[in-house]
Structures are given as C-alpha cells and as structure tokens.
Design an enzyme around this catalytic site. Structure first.
Site, PDB file in Angstrom:
ATOM      1  N   SER A 126       0.836  -1.200   0.000  1.00 40.86           N
ATOM      2  CA  SER A 126       0.000   0.000   0.000  1.00 40.86           C
ATOM      3  C   SER A 126       0.865   1.242   0.000  1.00 40.86           C
ATOM      4  CB  SER A 126      -0.867  -0.034   1.259  1.00 40.86           C
ATOM      5  OG  SER A 126      -1.469   1.214   1.470  1.00 40.86           O
ATOM      6  N   TYR A 150      -2.072  -1.083  10.938  1.00 41.81           N
ATOM      7  CA  TYR A 150      -2.328  -1.628   9.594  1.00 41.81           C
ATOM      8  C   TYR A 150      -1.128  -1.348   8.687  1.00 41.81           C
ATOM      9  CZ  TYR A 150      -3.817  -1.705   4.742  1.00 41.81           C
ATOM     10  OH  TYR A 150      -3.851  -1.929   3.388  1.00 41.81           O
ATOM     11  N   LYS A 154       1.850  -3.883   6.839  1.00 49.08           N
ATOM     12  CA  LYS A 154       2.266  -3.935   5.426  1.00 49.08           C
ATOM     13  C   LYS A 154       3.769  -3.703   5.319  1.00 49.08           C
ATOM     14  CE  LYS A 154      -1.653  -4.749   3.504  1.00 49.08           C
ATOM     15  NZ  LYS A 154      -1.890  -6.018   2.841  1.00 49.08           N
TER      16      LYS A 154
HETATM   17  P1  NAD Z   1     -10.976  -7.050   1.037  1.00 48.24           P
HETATM   18  O1  NAD Z   1     -11.176  -7.067   2.507  1.00 48.24           O
HETATM   19  O2  NAD Z   1     -12.140  -6.839   0.170  1.00 48.24           O
HETATM   20  O3  NAD Z   1     -10.244  -8.394   0.573  1.00 48.24           O
HETATM   21  C1  NAD Z   1      -9.363  -9.106   1.403  1.00 48.24           C
HETATM   22  C2  NAD Z   1      -9.811 -10.553   1.383  1.00 48.24           C
HETATM   23  O4  NAD Z   1      -8.918 -11.320   2.214  1.00 48.24           O
HETATM   24  C3  NAD Z   1     -11.220 -10.745   1.949  1.00 48.24           C
HETATM   25  O5  NAD Z   1     -11.972 -11.512   1.027  1.00 48.24           O
HETATM   26  C4  NAD Z   1     -11.013 -11.506   3.260  1.00 48.24           C
HETATM   27  O6  NAD Z   1     -12.075 -12.371   3.542  1.00 48.24           O
HETATM   28  C5  NAD Z   1      -9.699 -12.224   2.976  1.00 48.24           C
HETATM   29  N1  NAD Z   1      -8.913 -12.558   4.174  1.00 48.24           N
HETATM   30  C6  NAD Z   1      -8.577 -11.724   5.186  1.00 48.24           C
HETATM   31  N2  NAD Z   1      -7.832 -12.393   6.091  1.00 48.24           N
HETATM   32  C7  NAD Z   1      -7.687 -13.659   5.629  1.00 48.24           C
HETATM   33  C8  NAD Z   1      -7.036 -14.814   6.130  1.00 48.24           C
HETATM   34  N3  NAD Z   1      -6.401 -14.803   7.299  1.00 48.24           N
HETATM   35  N4  NAD Z   1      -7.080 -15.950   5.398  1.00 48.24           N
HETATM   36  C9  NAD Z   1      -7.739 -15.974   4.214  1.00 48.24           C
HETATM   37  N5  NAD Z   1      -8.397 -14.915   3.703  1.00 48.24           N
HETATM   38  C10 NAD Z   1      -8.363 -13.768   4.407  1.00 48.24           C
HETATM   39  O7  NAD Z   1      -9.844  -5.951   0.741  1.00 48.24           O
HETATM   40  P2  NAD Z   1      -9.311  -5.374  -0.636  1.00 48.24           P
HETATM   41  O8  NAD Z   1      -9.671  -3.939  -0.693  1.00 48.24           O
HETATM   42  O9  NAD Z   1      -9.680  -6.284  -1.758  1.00 48.24           O
HETATM   43  O10 NAD Z   1      -7.760  -5.441  -0.369  1.00 48.24           O
HETATM   44  C11 NAD Z   1      -6.956  -6.532  -0.794  1.00 48.24           C
HETATM   45  C12 NAD Z   1      -5.553  -6.334  -0.261  1.00 48.24           C
HETATM   46  O11 NAD Z   1      -5.042  -5.087  -0.738  1.00 48.24           O
HETATM   47  C13 NAD Z   1      -5.465  -6.254   1.262  1.00 48.24           C
HETATM   48  O12 NAD Z   1      -4.301  -6.932   1.688  1.00 48.24           O
HETATM   49  C14 NAD Z   1      -5.374  -4.781   1.546  1.00 48.24           C
HETATM   50  O13 NAD Z   1      -4.683  -4.507   2.750  1.00 48.24           O
HETATM   51  C15 NAD Z   1      -4.581  -4.295   0.337  1.00 48.24           C
HETATM   52  N6  NAD Z   1      -4.807  -2.869   0.022  1.00 48.24           N
HETATM   53  C16 NAD Z   1      -6.088  -2.401  -0.149  1.00 48.24           C
HETATM   54  C17 NAD Z   1      -6.306  -1.049  -0.421  1.00 48.24           C
HETATM   55  C18 NAD Z   1      -7.697  -0.506  -0.570  1.00 48.24           C
HETATM   56  O14 NAD Z   1      -7.876   0.712  -0.437  1.00 48.24           O
HETATM   57  N7  NAD Z   1      -8.712  -1.320  -0.867  1.00 48.24           N
HETATM   58  C19 NAD Z   1      -5.218  -0.170  -0.542  1.00 48.24           C
HETATM   59  C20 NAD Z   1      -3.928  -0.687  -0.396  1.00 48.24           C
HETATM   60  C21 NAD Z   1      -3.737  -2.040  -0.111  1.00 48.24           C
HETATM   61  N1  UFG Z   2     -12.356  11.505   3.365  1.00 51.21           N
HETATM   62  C1  UFG Z   2     -13.341  12.406   3.717  1.00 51.21           C
HETATM   63  N2  UFG Z   2     -14.509  11.901   4.202  1.00 51.21           N
HETATM   64  C2  UFG Z   2     -14.737  10.575   4.364  1.00 51.21           C
HETATM   65  C3  UFG Z   2     -13.716   9.672   4.003  1.00 51.21           C
HETATM   66  C4  UFG Z   2     -12.531  10.184   3.520  1.00 51.21           C
HETATM   67  O1  UFG Z   2     -13.179  13.618   3.608  1.00 51.21           O
HETATM   68  O2  UFG Z   2     -15.817  10.202   4.838  1.00 51.21           O
HETATM   69  C5  UFG Z   2     -11.097  12.048   2.810  1.00 51.21           C
HETATM   70  C6  UFG Z   2      -9.889  11.724   3.654  1.00 51.21           C
HETATM   71  O3  UFG Z   2      -9.732  12.674   4.683  1.00 51.21           O
HETATM   72  C7  UFG Z   2      -8.782  11.743   2.614  1.00 51.21           C
HETATM   73  C8  UFG Z   2      -9.473  11.241   1.335  1.00 51.21           C
HETATM   74  O4  UFG Z   2     -10.868  11.437   1.557  1.00 51.21           O
HETATM   75  O5  UFG Z   2      -8.353  13.067   2.399  1.00 51.21           O
HETATM   76  C9  UFG Z   2      -9.230   9.770   1.032  1.00 51.21           C
HETATM   77  O6  UFG Z   2      -9.563   9.006   2.192  1.00 51.21           O
HETATM   78  P1  UFG Z   2      -9.748   7.409   2.130  1.00 51.21           P
HETATM   79  O7  UFG Z   2     -10.115   6.963   3.509  1.00 51.21           O
HETATM   80  O8  UFG Z   2     -10.648   7.039   1.024  1.00 51.21           O
HETATM   81  O9  UFG Z   2      -8.307   6.901   1.722  1.00 51.21           O
HETATM   82  P2  UFG Z   2      -6.891   7.123   2.412  1.00 51.21           P
HETATM   83  O10 UFG Z   2      -6.031   7.825   1.424  1.00 51.21           O
HETATM   84  O11 UFG Z   2      -7.010   7.700   3.753  1.00 51.21           O
HETATM   85  O12 UFG Z   2      -6.394   5.626   2.633  1.00 51.21           O
HETATM   86  C10 UFG Z   2      -6.567   4.611   1.637  1.00 51.21           C
HETATM   87  C11 UFG Z   2      -6.804   3.265   2.339  1.00 51.21           C
HETATM   88  C12 UFG Z   2      -5.579   2.870   3.092  1.00 51.21           C
HETATM   89  C13 UFG Z   2      -4.427   2.846   2.151  1.00 51.21           C
HETATM   90  C14 UFG Z   2      -4.252   4.210   1.508  1.00 51.21           C
HETATM   91  C15 UFG Z   2      -3.130   4.203   0.514  1.00 51.21           C
HETATM   92  O13 UFG Z   2      -7.887   3.373   3.241  1.00 51.21           O
HETATM   93  O14 UFG Z   2      -5.762   1.571   3.602  1.00 51.21           O
HETATM   94  O15 UFG Z   2      -5.448   4.557   0.827  1.00 51.21           O
HETATM   95  O16 UFG Z   2      -3.303   3.185  -0.399  1.00 51.21           O
HETATM   96  F1  UFG Z   2      -3.315   2.534   2.856  1.00 51.21           F
END
Ligand code: NAD
Ligand code: UFG
Length: 343
Positions: A126, A150, A154
């Site tokens: 991330s 979190y 990572k």
């Molecule tokens: P998500 O929660 O939709 O998907 C994660 C999946 O992993 C889920 O289906 C959950 O059931 C499964 N899971 C969790 N723990 C597990 C375990 N111990 N064993 C088996 N399965 C397990 O999340 P996502 O948004 O699809 O994110 C996927 C990956 O990308 C995550 O590792 C997350 O941290 C990373 N990531 C997400 C974002 C974002 O904004 N969505 C940003 C950066 C990184």
């Molecule tokens: N925001 C609002 N109102 C809300 C939610 C968010 O104003 O209700 C704003 C936040 O303050 C920020 C922007 O929208 O300025 C984006 O916020 P998000 O929560 O959508 O995303 P972040 O950038 O904070 O974080 C996301 C994921 C993290 C990941 C990161 C970088 O939540 O897990 O992107 O990949 F690590």
C-alpha cells in the site's frame, strides 16, 4: 496452457476483479479465502461473469495444514496474496489481530510456498508505507514509515520479503503498492461492499448518492492543496487488476530471479476530495450533500504516485479516468444498494 495461480483473498474487492483479469489473460486460478471480509456471492458472480466455476477453497492463510493440502493438490506458478485485514481504525483498536492476520499469516504462507518450491509472489502492499511523503510524486525509493498498525503490518511484510530475498536468491517477490483503489467491474455485478459505515471516501460518497447515508463529512478544508481538501491518486480497480496480470507476466519473462521488487500502482494524478464529489454528482445526477469537518487524525494532505517504474518494467499504465471510476461505482451501487446481501 497458461500457469496456475493461487489467489489468497480472491473473494475480496480487489481480488475478485483480479480473478476476472487473470482468467481473461488465460491463467488458471484457485481462490483461497476465509470469507472474513467477503461473501461467497462475490465468487459466484465472478464465476458467472467468466462463464465457468471458480475453484474456491474456504481457508485461512494462518492454517498451514490447509495451505499444504492446496499446494499438494496443485502445481502453482505463483501466488497473488491479497488476504489481509485493511481497516486502519480497527487496527489501532486491535493491533494483535492485524499483526497476527497480516504478518503471521503471510509468514505461514511463505513457509508453505518454500516447502513446495513456489517462489513467485505478488503481494498487496500500500502507498500507506510511504507515510507522510517528503516529495511528490512518490517514487519507489521514497523513505518508508507508518503511523498505524495496519500500515506497520504492510511495512513489516515488506521487510520480511526483503530479508527473504537476501537469504535465498531464488525468490521473486513483488509488493505492489496500491494508491487509492475505487470503481467496480463495468457489468455492475461486483464491487466494493464495505461492512457497516464506510471509512473510505468513494464508498461513502456512493452511499450518500443512493440515499443510504445522509451527508458526507469532508475531513479538512485547510490543507495546502488545490481547494484545501485532501488529494489522492484514485485508481480504477480494473486497471489495478491488470497491473497484477502485468506483474505475473513480467515474472514469467525473467531469466534470472528479481528478488525484492516493489512497484507503485497508481495513475500519477492527484484528485481532491471536492473534485471527486463533483465528478460523482455529475455522473450520477444525484446531489451529494456535504459538510466540512475537522481533519481526520493520521491523514496527509496529498498523495500521488510516480507511475514510471510500472510503465518501464511491467509495460502497464492506468487507462481509466475519474469519470469512469465514478460511473462504474455508481452502476454497482445503484444495482446493488445493499451490496451482496440482496434484500
Ligand atoms: P478485502 O477485505 O475486500 O479483501 C481481502 C480478502 O482477504 C477478503 O476476502 C477476506 O475475507 C480475505 N482474508 C482476510 N484475512 C484472511 C485470512 N487470514 N485468510 C484468508 N483470507 C483472508 O480488501 P481489498 O480492498 O480487496 O484489499 C486486498 C488487499 O489489498 C489487502 O491486503 C489490503 O490490505 C490491500 N490494500 C487495499 C487497499 C484498498 O484501499 N482497498 C489499498 C492498499 C492495499
Ligand atoms: N475523506 C473524507 N470523508 C470521508 C472519508 C474520507 O473527507 O468520509 C477524505 C480523507 O480525509 C482523505 C481522502 O478522503 O483526504 C481519502 O480518504 P480514504 O479513507 O478514502 O483513503 P486514504 O487515502 O485515507 O487511505 C486509503 C486506504 C488505506 C491505504 C491508503 C493508501 O484506506 O488503507 O489509501 O493506499 F493505505
């Protein structure tokens, strides 16, 4: 025949979209997920979109025996490792849960991969590992630091992967550092389905637009950005999915191991919170009422990627615009107001 890939967390938001992209690129896939943050319905919908059943195993990455059974049964080229917990606030309240799931779980997975001599891994990292960036756009050599469990989980996994690559040169370990994934499959059949009230901006906006939530709170309007609101690098989830296919294809082409190779997946463009709200309102034709609120603890002003490394090495770049991200989110949200739980 193309290679077989184990997709941990493949029932989740990014994993489900990536399964479709992998299938379209000709890969065989096996999904392994404990459904802790996803539903079986997502897997069913992916199956119907690709026109064939997906091989799905309900299991936990911390369960070495269950993983061994899967590796004994299939010959994998590699693993795409999405499985993990991702809620920043929950990680502050329950750090042990996050370190156990994200760090211990990944160690168990790596141990079983080593036992079966599967040494290709694409890991969901991330942009959070960059903390408050010193410079923009953020390139892969920027310093890393995290302020919440979190993010630490990572970053810790990244350190583990680096050490592993040093200890044994046969590993190929690509952490993909995602910026802000949004959007949904253009069919409207799969998308992001947060539990409870969303923490992230795009699902919050779309739930306001569909009438499930009353009003958006915009956290901070005094940042030094284009309009005072936070700036992020939003990337369409189907572009992100293609980035995983590109990473696998890159690994298939390498004659020598790549070791530890982190790569940003972003568009390289920043969009402010207010710009996203305006774009969503235009696309949906719905009002998005909002109010300004205090800055959210831990938030940074601006975050966007240098996308050059992905372009140079993986020959991949994001294609889809903010308008398309909003259109696809809106289609998913309006076709599935209650996500996968149709009521
Ligand atoms: P998500 O929660 O939709 O998907 C994660 C999946 O992993 C889920 O289906 C959950 O059931 C499964 N899971 C969790 N723990 C597990 C375990 N111990 N064993 C088996 N399965 C397990 O999340 P996502 O948004 O699809 O994110 C996927 C990956 O990308 C995550 O590792 C997350 O941290 C990373 N990531 C997400 C974002 C974002 O904004 N969505 C940003 C950066 C990184
Ligand atoms: N925001 C609002 N109102 C809300 C939610 C968010 O104003 O209700 C704003 C936040 O303050 C920020 C922007 O929208 O300025 C984006 O916020 P998000 O929560 O959508 O995303 P972040 O950038 O904070 O974080 C996301 C994921 C993290 C990941 C990161 C970088 O939540 O897990 O992107 O990949 F690590």
């Amino acid at each position: 025949m193309k290679n077989k890939i184990l997709v941990t967390g493949g029932a989740g938001y990014i994993g489900s979209h990536t399964c479709i992209a992998l299938h379209q690129a000709g890969y065989d896939i096996v999904v392994y997920d404990n459904l802790s943050n996803s539903s079986r319905e997502a897997v069913n919908r992916v199956s119907s979109l690709i026109g064939q059943p997906i091989e799905f195993i309900e299991g936990d990455i911390r369960d070495a025996e269950s993983l061994r059974q899967v590796f004994a049964e299939h010959q994998f080229f590699g693993v795409i490792h999405f499985a993990g917990l991702k809620a920043v606030g929950e990680s502050v309240a329950q750090p042990l849960k996050y370190y156990d799931n994200n760090v211990s779980g990944t160690i168990t997975l790596l141990e079983v991969m080593a036992e079966y001599d599967v040494k290709n891994l694409v890991f969901s990292s991330s942009a959070t590992v960059y903390g408050d960036p010193e410079r923009l756009p953020i390139d892969e050599n920027s310093p890393r630091s995290c302020t919440n469990p979190y993010g630490q989980s990572k970053l810790t996994v990244e350190h583990i992967l680096e050490d592993l690559a040093v200890s044994d040169e046969s590993w190929n370990l690509i952490p993909l550092r995602y910026f802000n994934p949004v959007g949904a499959h253009p069919s409207g059949q799969i998308g992001e389905d947060p539990n409870d009230i969303p923490n992230n901006l795009m699902p919050y906006i779309s739930q306001v637009a569909v009438g499930k939530l009353e009003k958006l709170s915009i956290f901070g309007n005094d940042y030094s950005t284009v309009d005072g609101t936070g700036v992020r690098d939003f990337i369409h989830v189907t572009d992100l999915a293609q980035g995983h296919v590109a990473a696998l294809s890159y690994l298939e082409q390498q004659a020598v191991p790549v070791g530890f190779l982190p790569i940003n997946l972003g568009t390289g463009k920043g969009t402010s919170v207010l710009e996203l709200v305006t774009a969503f309102s235009e696309v949906s034709g719905e009002d998005i009422p909002y109010q300004f609120a205090d800055r959210r603890a831990g938030d940074i002003a601006s975050c966007y990627a240098s996308a050059d490394k992905a372009k140079d090495l993986l020959k991949w770049q994001a294609e889809l615009s903010i308008t398309e991200m909003c259109q696809d989110t809106w289609r998913w949200q309006s076709m599935n107001p209650n996500g996968y739980n149709a009521t």
